[in-house]
Design an enzyme around this catalytic site. Structure first.
Site, short mmCIF file in Angstrom:
data_model
loop_
_atom_site.label_atom_id
_atom_site.label_comp_id
_atom_site.label_asym_id
_atom_site.label_seq_id
_atom_site.Cartn_x
_atom_site.Cartn_y
_atom_site.Cartn_z
N ASP A 181 0.75 -1.25 0.00
CA ASP A 181 0.00 0.00 0.00
C ASP A 181 0.79 1.31 0.00
O ASP A 181 0.60 2.14 -0.85
CB ASP A 181 -0.92 0.05 1.23
CG ASP A 181 -1.95 -1.06 1.20
OD1 ASP A 181 -1.86 -1.96 0.36
OD2 ASP A 181 -2.87 -1.01 2.04
N GLU A 410 0.81 -9.55 11.65
CA GLU A 410 0.65 -9.10 10.27
C GLU A 410 2.02 -8.87 9.63
O GLU A 410 2.25 -9.21 8.47
CB GLU A 410 -0.17 -7.80 10.31
CG GLU A 410 -0.68 -7.32 8.98
CD GLU A 410 -1.51 -6.05 9.12
OE1 GLU A 410 -1.62 -5.51 10.24
OE2 GLU A 410 -2.04 -5.58 8.10
#
Ligand code: 2M8
Length: 446
Positions: A181, A410
């Site tokens: 991202d 994550e």
């Protein structure tokens, strides 16, 4: 770091299975109950790759649910929304994307609500591996004949509507599309985008994670503007004035690897594999021609607005190691770069998402430096493909230890190996299951 022994592996397998089962919603798996409470496209492909070892039928279902949200023009949306989750739980929510109305001409489904952008095409790769995990069950359910036409339409969309430069590579039109991202590689292109007014949206991600780890408000305002412009042009790739259009190495490497998998699927269902292999060959030549940087020993993204390569060195540039048939000299250079000062494979934890020596490197903030488990898994496969068994084995051992210790985080701080972001994250658990399977296979081959 030694590979965990059989006892620890059994424990890890059990813990990873729990994560995936807890995150299963009945038809698909959420990346995380709190931060990402819907179905994400490339997450589901990675999740299916792990699920196949413990629940092959569920792995098929995972992919089929996602493919059920596919648009008529072939695109697989990056999010398929769960209608029972409140709108405020994630931003941007279905009322922002308005897929069934704004996307009607592009063939968005009328019942399932989705986003309008895409994510990397890991799906054919996943479908083939899911099939191989239990071919009898796959045949019984007609899995491959059902998914093949959808996967072929997906690849056709990427190779036609998204070949914005006409150079045989697919372009991404939003920083969320390559999945990395807020990589520093997108900074310059993103700076050209007029931010959406700050009061026009409310971020939900900060309810669950620290602002210091996530993209900034300014980044978000630009993400919102890009998505709004695409939506307001009916998600029509030819009509949208794309302020952000980039050929990303890992997105295209995954498309090529998936095109090879699609050729295998075509063969299995009695369709023509030749067209897929030819497309893979053309795209591989284009990847090298347009994105390879011999001086840096890495692939660089290309900004289609300026026409220039983007100078930043990101893990995306190493991912083409997974491409079948990559020339040996390029593969060797990539392995050298991975071990060099920019990524220090084997000396830091997993593979940092951005160049450790760069000013913009940030050990904590999202895709601007931390190590992610999915990219480590891809590099692991690339190392195996190119005969680097020692480095692959060390990376696998590191991966498994870190996944367990961090509670399936994550991502990781690359120097300390501390977990960052959300815990009990699905693709970390799924890919741990896959690497555990690889360890077991190694044991039985001994
Ligand atoms: C992250 O991206 C989403 C937007 O798609 C977000 O930040 O809200 C990225 O890590 C992406 O690669 C991933 O697929 C997604 C869900 O895990 O989260």
């Amino acid at each position: 770091m030694p590979t965990p022994d059989a006892g620890r592996r059994a424990h890890l397998r059990q813990a990873a299975t729990h994560v995936l089962f807890d995150n299963w919603t009945g038809a698909a798996t959420v990346p995380s109950r709190a931060l990402y409470p819907h179905q994400w496209s490339w997450d589901s492909a990675f999740i299916a790759i792990g699920l196949r070892h413990i629940a092959p039928r569920r792995a098929q279902r995972e992919l089929e649910t996602l493919l059920g949200a596919q648009w008529g023009d072939g695109r697989i949306p990056h999010i398929a929304f769960n209608p029972s989750v409140p709108l405020g739980a994630y931003f941007p929510s279905p009322d922002f994307w308005r897929s069934s109305t704004a996307g009607r001409n592009a063939g968005a489904p009328s019942t399932t609500q989705t986003s309008g952008i895409v994510q990397p095409p890991v799906h054919a790769l996943a479908a083939w591996q899911v099939h191989l995990a239990d071919p009898a069950e796959s045949r019984r359910r007609g899995f491959l004949p059902r998914v093949y036409p959808r996967l072929a339409a997906w690849h056709r969309y990427l190779s036609t509507s998204r070949d914005l430069a006409g150079g045989s590579l697919a372009a991404v039109v939003h920083p969320w599309e390559p999945g990395l991202d807020n990589s520093p590689c997108w900074d310059e292109a993103l700076a050209r985008v007029e931010p959406a007014p700050r009061q026009s949206f409310r971020r939900a991600d900060l309810d669950h994670s620290s602002a210091a780890d996530r993209p900034t408000d300014l980044d978000y305002a630009r993400y919102v503007r890009l998505a709004t412009t695409y939506r307001d042009h009916a998600y029509d790739d030819a009509r949208t004035p794309h302020a952000f259009a980039i050929e990303d190495p890992s997105f295209n490497a995954l498309l090529i690897a998936s095109e090879h998998a699609l050729a295998a699927i075509a063969r299995a269902v009695g369709a023509d594999a030749g067209a897929h292999l030819r497309r893979a060959e053309t795209a591989t030549a284009a990847l090298i021609d347009r994105l390879w940087d011999p001086a840096g020993g890495i692939f660089l993204a290309r900004d289609l607005v300026t026409g220039e390569p983007i100078a930043g060195h990101s893990v995306s540039g190493l991912v083409p190691l997974i491409v079948p048939g990559l020339p040996q000299d390029i593969a060797s250079a990539l392995v050298g770069t991975a071990h060099g000062p920019r990524f220090r494979l084997g000396q830091v934890h997993l593979v940092p998402s951005y160049d450790l020596t760069a000013k913009k490197f940030d050990a904590n903030r999202y895709w601007r430096g931390p190590s992610w488990f999915n990219t480590a898994w891809l590099i692991h496969h690339g190392l195996v493909r190119h005969g680097e068994a020692g480095a692959a084995g060390r990376l696998r051992a590191q991966f498994l230890t870190a996944a367990y210790r961090s509670g399936f985080a994550e991502y990781l701080e690359p120097y300390t190996g501390e977990g960052r972001g959300i815990r009990r994250f699905s693709w970390t658990a799924a890919l741990a299951l896959d690497l555990l399977h690889a360890c077991d296979e190694g044991d039985s081959a001994r």
